[in-house]
Design a protein around this motif. Sequence first.
Motif, PDB file in Angstrom:
ATOM      1  N   SER A  53       0.776  -1.244   0.068  1.00  0.00           N
ATOM      2  CA  SER A  53       0.046   0.250  -0.136  1.00  0.00           C
ATOM      3  C   SER A  53       1.090   1.266  -0.032  1.00  0.00           C
ATOM      4  O   SER A  53       2.128   1.353   0.629  1.00  0.00           O
ATOM      5  N   PHE A  99     -10.067   0.384  -1.191  1.00  0.00           N
ATOM      6  CA  PHE A  99      -9.996   1.009  -0.047  1.00  0.00           C
ATOM      7  C   PHE A  99      -9.416   2.523   0.115  1.00  0.00           C
ATOM      8  O   PHE A  99      -8.265   2.716   0.347  1.00  0.00           O
ATOM      9  N   ALA A 113      -5.996   0.541  13.364  1.00  0.00           N
ATOM     10  CA  ALA A 113      -4.847  -0.009  12.627  1.00  0.00           C
ATOM     11  C   ALA A 113      -4.093  -1.136  13.412  1.00  0.00           C
ATOM     12  O   ALA A 113      -3.944  -0.984  14.683  1.00  0.00           O
ATOM     13  N   GLY A 117      -0.797  -2.588   9.033  1.00  0.00           N
ATOM     14  CA  GLY A 117      -1.826  -2.038   8.527  1.00  0.00           C
ATOM     15  C   GLY A 117      -2.106  -0.509   8.682  1.00  0.00           C
ATOM     16  O   GLY A 117      -2.997  -0.103   8.077  1.00  0.00           O
ATOM     17  N   CYS A 212      -7.771  -1.629   9.378  1.00  0.00           N
ATOM     18  CA  CYS A 212      -6.846  -2.115   8.456  1.00  0.00           C
ATOM     19  C   CYS A 212      -6.044  -2.887   9.354  1.00  0.00           C
ATOM     20  O   CYS A 212      -5.196  -2.258  10.256  1.00  0.00           O
ATOM     21  N   MET A 237     -13.022  -1.463   5.150  1.00  0.00           N
ATOM     22  CA  MET A 237     -11.956  -2.368   5.634  1.00  0.00           C
ATOM     23  C   MET A 237     -11.124  -2.749   4.815  1.00  0.00           C
ATOM     24  O   MET A 237     -11.433  -3.153   3.444  1.00  0.00           O
ATOM     25  N   GLU A 238      -9.727  -2.946   4.890  1.00  0.00           N
ATOM     26  CA  GLU A 238      -8.748  -3.607   3.997  1.00  0.00           C
ATOM     27  C   GLU A 238      -8.024  -4.658   4.858  1.00  0.00           C
ATOM     28  O   GLU A 238      -7.472  -4.398   5.952  1.00  0.00           O
ATOM     29  N   TYR A 317     -11.769  -9.064  -1.041  1.00  0.00           N
ATOM     30  CA  TYR A 317     -11.504  -7.963  -0.628  1.00  0.00           C
ATOM     31  C   TYR A 317     -11.725  -6.865  -1.616  1.00  0.00           C
ATOM     32  O   TYR A 317     -11.128  -5.567  -1.534  1.00  0.00           O
TER      33      TYR A 317
END
Length: 346
Positions: A53, A99, A113, A117, A212, A237-238, A317
Amino acid sequence: MKTRVKIERIIQETREAFTLVLENAPSIAQYLPGQFLNFFLQINGQEVVRQYSFSSSSFIGEPPSVTIKKVAGGLASNFIGEQLRAGDEVSVSPPNGRFTTTFGVARRVLMVAGGSGITPLYAMMKSILAQEPESRVTLLYANRSSESIIFKKELDHLERKYTGRLEVRHFLSAEDAGLEKQENTFFRKLNRFDFQKYVDAYWKETPEVFICGPEALMNLSVESLTILGLSADQIKMEAFSGMPGIENRDDKPEAYTQVEIKDLNGEPITFKAESNQSVLKSALDAGIRLPHSCKESMCGACKVRLVSGQLNMKTNYALPDDEVERGYVLLCSGFPQSEKLVLQYG
């Protein structure tokens, strides 16, 4: 589509986590906070695909950057952390992922988190605070110890910069309280009462929630917030990671399904799929290269529409609820459950 981009810098965030600052190449420059890149790595003669990410925000002029945490036994994260250097090039996809969020309207935001995350949430947090002067953000951040907090100095700086608009609370599950107490640090696990306290204070403002982290943290967060009255529309959410791998199989007797996938021109692609593995895995085993990328039900590249038959999508997801309702499925996490499957691209 793959493109080669240069690693401009590598920043060591913690003992295990590091940030790759990438060149601002046109192929990746138009990303949104919260999105990710697929990295296509050649390791021991095999292509390994992983998603990382963005931790940067284009809204405040930062170069595109991804933050990665090395995992014990992790093939890709350890390869990147130990073998790649500034000046090297990596193959990546265009930015991907749902996301993220839109910007402009004042709001109350809760972010939850766990460990690495924090990465997509950090990018969104910076963007919201910069783009929405009236918005307020609370971050509940779970780690094992203070040494494992990614972006600790940066979060402290943001909290001072946005006094009254950003509140950060750290939860350290494997560290005892030291002599110096910190007002925003709790030496225990995040629990339901922490969500209760937040909702009691801000429920009238209809907060938006972004989560996350590891599965256990996400489950705790969603269950707690749902019981406290937040709707599914308020929670995004991720997953910390998707399926552990496309090679995962069900422990059930082997059976076969006749699969027909119609391409964009209506031409059929046919093959037999094993019932105890994903449809995508069966296709690749048969030498049929179907569109795909991450293999972890996160990017949506293997999306098709289920025309007839039954398919069990183990994880998802990538697809929003409306696409699932219209019959779309992911082949990388879809296991056949009928004698015949008919699927359609487009």
